[in-house]
Design a protein around this motif. Sequence first.
Motif, PDB file in Angstrom:
ATOM      1  N   VAL A 116      -2.538  19.107   2.543  1.00  0.00           N
ATOM      2  CA  VAL A 116      -1.603  17.991   2.373  1.00  0.00           C
ATOM      3  C   VAL A 116      -2.289  16.720   2.861  1.00  0.00           C
ATOM      4  O   VAL A 116      -2.863  16.690   3.955  1.00  0.00           O
ATOM      5  CB  VAL A 116      -0.309  18.225   3.171  1.00  0.00           C
ATOM      6  N   ALA A 117      -2.266  15.698   2.030  1.00  0.00           N
ATOM      7  CA  ALA A 117      -2.846  14.399   2.394  1.00  0.00           C
ATOM      8  C   ALA A 117      -1.714  13.433   2.709  1.00  0.00           C
ATOM      9  O   ALA A 117      -0.677  13.449   2.057  1.00  0.00           O
ATOM     10  CB  ALA A 117      -3.694  13.841   1.256  1.00  0.00           C
ATOM     11  N   ARG A 118      -1.928  12.610   3.719  1.00  0.00           N
ATOM     12  CA  ARG A 118      -0.978  11.544   4.015  1.00  0.00           C
ATOM     13  C   ARG A 118      -1.368  10.329   3.191  1.00  0.00           C
ATOM     14  O   ARG A 118      -2.549  10.034   3.036  1.00  0.00           O
ATOM     15  CB  ARG A 118      -0.994  11.196   5.490  1.00  0.00           C
ATOM     16  N   LEU A 119      -0.373   9.654   2.664  1.00  0.00           N
ATOM     17  CA  LEU A 119      -0.592   8.440   1.880  1.00  0.00           C
ATOM     18  C   LEU A 119      -0.076   7.264   2.700  1.00  0.00           C
ATOM     19  O   LEU A 119       1.118   7.150   2.934  1.00  0.00           O
ATOM     20  CB  LEU A 119       0.149   8.523   0.547  1.00  0.00           C
ATOM     21  N   ARG A 120      -0.998   6.429   3.128  1.00  0.00           N
ATOM     22  CA  ARG A 120      -0.631   5.249   3.915  1.00  0.00           C
ATOM     23  C   ARG A 120      -0.623   4.037   3.004  1.00  0.00           C
ATOM     24  O   ARG A 120      -1.626   3.720   2.368  1.00  0.00           O
ATOM     25  CB  ARG A 120      -1.633   5.046   5.056  1.00  0.00           C
ATOM     26  N   PRO A 121       0.522   3.349   2.889  1.00  0.00           N
ATOM     27  CA  PRO A 121       0.598   2.199   1.978  1.00  0.00           C
ATOM     28  C   PRO A 121      -0.307   1.062   2.431  1.00  0.00           C
ATOM     29  O   PRO A 121      -0.325   0.691   3.601  1.00  0.00           O
ATOM     30  CB  PRO A 121       2.065   1.787   2.019  1.00  0.00           C
ATOM     31  N   LEU A 122      -1.067   0.520   1.480  1.00  0.00           N
ATOM     32  CA  LEU A 122      -1.944  -0.623   1.739  1.00  0.00           C
ATOM     33  C   LEU A 122      -1.429  -1.881   1.054  1.00  0.00           C
ATOM     34  O   LEU A 122      -1.977  -2.955   1.251  1.00  0.00           O
ATOM     35  CB  LEU A 122      -3.367  -0.318   1.254  1.00  0.00           C
ATOM     36  N   GLY A 123      -0.396  -1.744   0.215  1.00  0.00           N
ATOM     37  CA  GLY A 123       0.171  -2.874  -0.523  1.00  0.00           C
ATOM     38  C   GLY A 123      -0.324  -2.918  -1.952  1.00  0.00           C
ATOM     39  O   GLY A 123      -1.378  -2.371  -2.290  1.00  0.00           O
ATOM     40  N   MET A 124       0.464  -3.559  -2.813  1.00  0.00           N
ATOM     41  CA  MET A 124       0.103  -3.760  -4.217  1.00  0.00           C
ATOM     42  C   MET A 124      -0.178  -2.442  -4.952  1.00  0.00           C
ATOM     43  O   MET A 124      -1.070  -2.365  -5.798  1.00  0.00           O
ATOM     44  CB  MET A 124      -1.111  -4.681  -4.346  1.00  0.00           C
ATOM     45  N   GLY A 125       0.565  -1.373  -4.621  1.00  0.00           N
ATOM     46  CA  GLY A 125       0.396  -0.099  -5.311  1.00  0.00           C
ATOM     47  C   GLY A 125      -0.814   0.697  -4.869  1.00  0.00           C
ATOM     48  O   GLY A 125      -1.175   1.674  -5.507  1.00  0.00           O
ATOM     49  N   ARG A 126      -1.431   0.325  -3.764  1.00  0.00           N
ATOM     50  CA  ARG A 126      -2.635   1.006  -3.257  1.00  0.00           C
ATOM     51  C   ARG A 126      -2.265   1.828  -2.020  1.00  0.00           C
ATOM     52  O   ARG A 126      -1.525   1.372  -1.163  1.00  0.00           O
ATOM     53  CB  ARG A 126      -3.697  -0.030  -2.916  1.00  0.00           C
ATOM     54  N   TYR A 127      -2.808   3.058  -1.957  1.00  0.00           N
ATOM     55  CA  TYR A 127      -2.518   3.973  -0.857  1.00  0.00           C
ATOM     56  C   TYR A 127      -3.811   4.610  -0.359  1.00  0.00           C
ATOM     57  O   TYR A 127      -4.624   5.074  -1.153  1.00  0.00           O
ATOM     58  CB  TYR A 127      -1.565   5.085  -1.308  1.00  0.00           C
ATOM     59  N   ALA A 128      -3.973   4.644   0.974  1.00  0.00           N
ATOM     60  CA  ALA A 128      -5.111   5.336   1.583  1.00  0.00           C
ATOM     61  C   ALA A 128      -4.749   6.805   1.722  1.00  0.00           C
ATOM     62  O   ALA A 128      -3.645   7.148   2.155  1.00  0.00           O
ATOM     63  CB  ALA A 128      -5.426   4.741   2.948  1.00  0.00           C
ATOM     64  N   LEU A 129      -5.657   7.682   1.328  1.00  0.00           N
ATOM     65  CA  LEU A 129      -5.484   9.131   1.468  1.00  0.00           C
ATOM     66  C   LEU A 129      -6.132   9.557   2.772  1.00  0.00           C
ATOM     67  O   LEU A 129      -7.260   9.142   3.067  1.00  0.00           O
ATOM     68  CB  LEU A 129      -6.181   9.880   0.334  1.00  0.00           C
ATOM     69  N   GLY A 130      -5.460  10.402   3.531  1.00  0.00           N
ATOM     70  CA  GLY A 130      -6.057  10.876   4.766  1.00  0.00           C
ATOM     71  C   GLY A 130      -5.439  12.171   5.234  1.00  0.00           C
ATOM     72  O   GLY A 130      -4.374  12.573   4.782  1.00  0.00           O
TER      73      GLY A 130
END
Length: 115
Positions: free
Chosen positions: A77-91
């Motif tokens: 399971v990856a966490r999706l951290r919102p970066l704004g403008m429809g962009r998400y960091a996977l971690g």
Amino acid sequence: MHGMTMALPSGSWTHSFEEDADGIEVYRPTATFPFPPSRKGRKVLEFGGGTGSLAGGEASMTSMAPGPDDRPRAGPVARLRPLGMGRYALGDAAGEQGVIDIVEATPDVLRLSRR
């Protein structure tokens, strides 16, 4: 495009690789889209959270790929951290693993690119 958003979807989305173009991956709703037969199998993305249920408004994403018997096998399971403008960091617990950009999200289609 009426109803288009760059927000993170929820639920299960299956890769419709026949529609991929220019580095954009296309996913369709797993339960309702009539996918043609495929010899190579299809990846599935399962989205959860996304409404602030995880810390900092994070959501989760589980990637599933066909296993040796063609049944889907879930990856970590990856966490999706919102970066704004429809962009998400996977971690995950090991740290950041990449970024996805939601290009289009409607009830019928999810288009994303990976960095």
